[in-house]
Write a protein that holds these residues in place. Structure first.
Motif, PDB file in Angstrom:
ATOM      1  N   SER A 243       0.811  -1.226   0.000  1.00 54.66           N
ATOM      2  CA  SER A 243       0.000   0.000   0.000  1.00 54.66           C
ATOM      3  C   SER A 243       0.839   1.269   0.000  1.00 54.66           C
ATOM      4  CB  SER A 243      -0.964  -0.005   1.202  1.00 54.66           C
ATOM      5  OG  SER A 243      -1.797  -1.140   1.179  1.00 54.66           O
ATOM      6  N   PRO A 285      -0.358   2.032  -5.215  1.00 53.53           N
ATOM      7  CA  PRO A 285      -0.900   0.982  -4.344  1.00 53.53           C
ATOM      8  C   PRO A 285      -2.205   0.370  -4.820  1.00 53.53           C
ATOM      9  CG  PRO A 285      -1.062   3.151  -3.300  1.00 53.53           C
ATOM     10  CD  PRO A 285      -0.210   3.315  -4.497  1.00 53.53           C
ATOM     11  N   CYS A 310      -2.496   5.832  -0.455  1.00 52.88           N
ATOM     12  CA  CYS A 310      -1.883   4.779   0.363  1.00 52.88           C
ATOM     13  C   CYS A 310      -2.865   4.295   1.423  1.00 52.88           C
ATOM     14  CB  CYS A 310      -0.598   5.284   1.018  1.00 52.88           C
ATOM     15  SG  CYS A 310       0.691   5.781  -0.139  1.00 52.88           S
TER      16      CYS A 310
END
Length: 354
Positions: A243, A285, A310
């Protein structure tokens, strides 16, 4: 996205590939967008490896300076250079004279050069170099120096994994790093560096994620005959699993050395690693990624990344939340003991009769 005429003119005049892309995140009610413009630089060496070392180093700095200036004119705020950008990638040769290119991570000429440009443009610059650690017996490390937008050195990270494959004889020059998985909190986000061979090790990527990285750069020097089929997926997989955004940077060009060297792959003695295939890109991500920079040209990749993506990816997929770190830690602890036995459950009916 707007890069400005100065950057485009520089790319045309100096013959480097210039590409720009943007990653967006969903609008949030409680947080404004956190958009950061990042840059990746790939380049070839300038002079033949037979030229005097001081001239080789100066020529590389001159070329890279033009690309960094273009990045600054385009508004880049976090920029990463390729692995050992300041020298030929001589770690195929086992010839120790190339250690002359090593330098202090705080005061060396390449670091000083990047510090000046960081101050000039208000830009965080990651400068991967061959480091000479005078305080520890002149030990050599493969190191990424993180320079703040004010031009001071925030810190450094040393390469965790050393390849022992094909022509990559890096273990002749330096050992595995000693700095763990540091994340550097800069003015523009939390940044980490996973140097080259670390991209093959999933737990290395995870280490930076556990420490809160939002941007992880992977400065590399890898050739077509070895890793190109993997290149387009490794950084993308890491971005998804952890992520965060990943900037994958690869050297470009073919470097020929004065003396023949032999290969761990059993090839006849030769003088060239092969072609460093460039193809730098940025992965997000959510699994999206940019196209790659050119395979045969110097290049600057510019990307606007919204760091809010993220946390949005973490909330959607829950990879970190649902991870079983306690179980992994126990498994790893057992694996590291000399008497480790793999957890294999065998079918008695499948055993050969005695």
């Amino acid at each position: 996205m707007t890069l400005g005429e100065a950057a485009r003119r520089s790319a045309a005049d100096n013959g480097f590939d210039l590409q720009a892309f943007a990653f967006s995140a969903a609008p949030e009610q409680l947080r404004p967008p956190r958009i950061v413009r990042i840059g990746l630089v790939q380049h070839s060496i300038v002079l033949p490896t037979t030229a005097p070392y001081v001239q080789q180093a100066q020529a590389i700095r001159s070329k890279v300076g033009q690309i960094i200036d273009a990045a600054g004119a385009a508004g880049v705020k976090v920029l990463c250079l390729q692995e050992a950008w300041h020298m030929p990638f001589a770690f195929c040769t086992r010839e120790k004279q190339w250690c002359e290119f090593s330098e202090c991570a705080e005061t060396g000429p390449s670091v000083a050069f990047c510090r000046e440009l960081a101050r000039k443009w208000g830009m965080v610059i990651i400068s991967p170099i061959l480091e000479r650690d005078a305080a520890h017996g002149d030990t050599i490390w493969n190191t990424a120096v993180v320079i703040s937008h004010t031009g001071h050195v925030i810190g450094k990270h040393r390469k965790n994994h050393i390849p022992r494959v094909g022509d990559f004889n890096e273990s002749t020059y330096y050992m595995e790093g000693s700095t763990g998985h540091p994340v550097f909190e800069t003015a523009y986000g939390k940044v980490a560096i996973n140097i080259c061979y670390g991209r093959h090790h999933p737990m290395n990527w995870q280490g930076f994620g556990l420490n809160g990285a939002e941007l992880v750069f992977n400065p590399s020097a890898t050739v077509g005959g070895l890793s190109e089929p993997l290149w387009g997926v490794e950084a993308r997989n890491a971005a998804i699993a952890n992520s965060y955004f990943v900037g994958a940077i690869n050297r470009v060009g073919t470097e020929t050395f004065p003396n023949e060297f032999t290969s761990g792959d059993g090839k006849p003695a030769h003088k060239s690693f092969g072609h460093f295939y460039g193809s730098s890109y940025v992965a997000a991500p959510d699994g999206s990624r940019t196209p790659s920079l050119a395979r045969h040209m110097d290049g600057l990749m510019v990307a606007d990344v919204d760091l809010n993506l993220c946390r949005q990816a973490k909330d959607k997929w829950g990879f970190q939340m649902t991870a079983r770190y306690d179980m992994y830690a126990s498994d790893l602890q057992r694996y590291c003991t000399p008497d480790f036995q793999p957890q294999i459950v065998r079918d008695p009916a499948a055993q050969s009769p005695s």
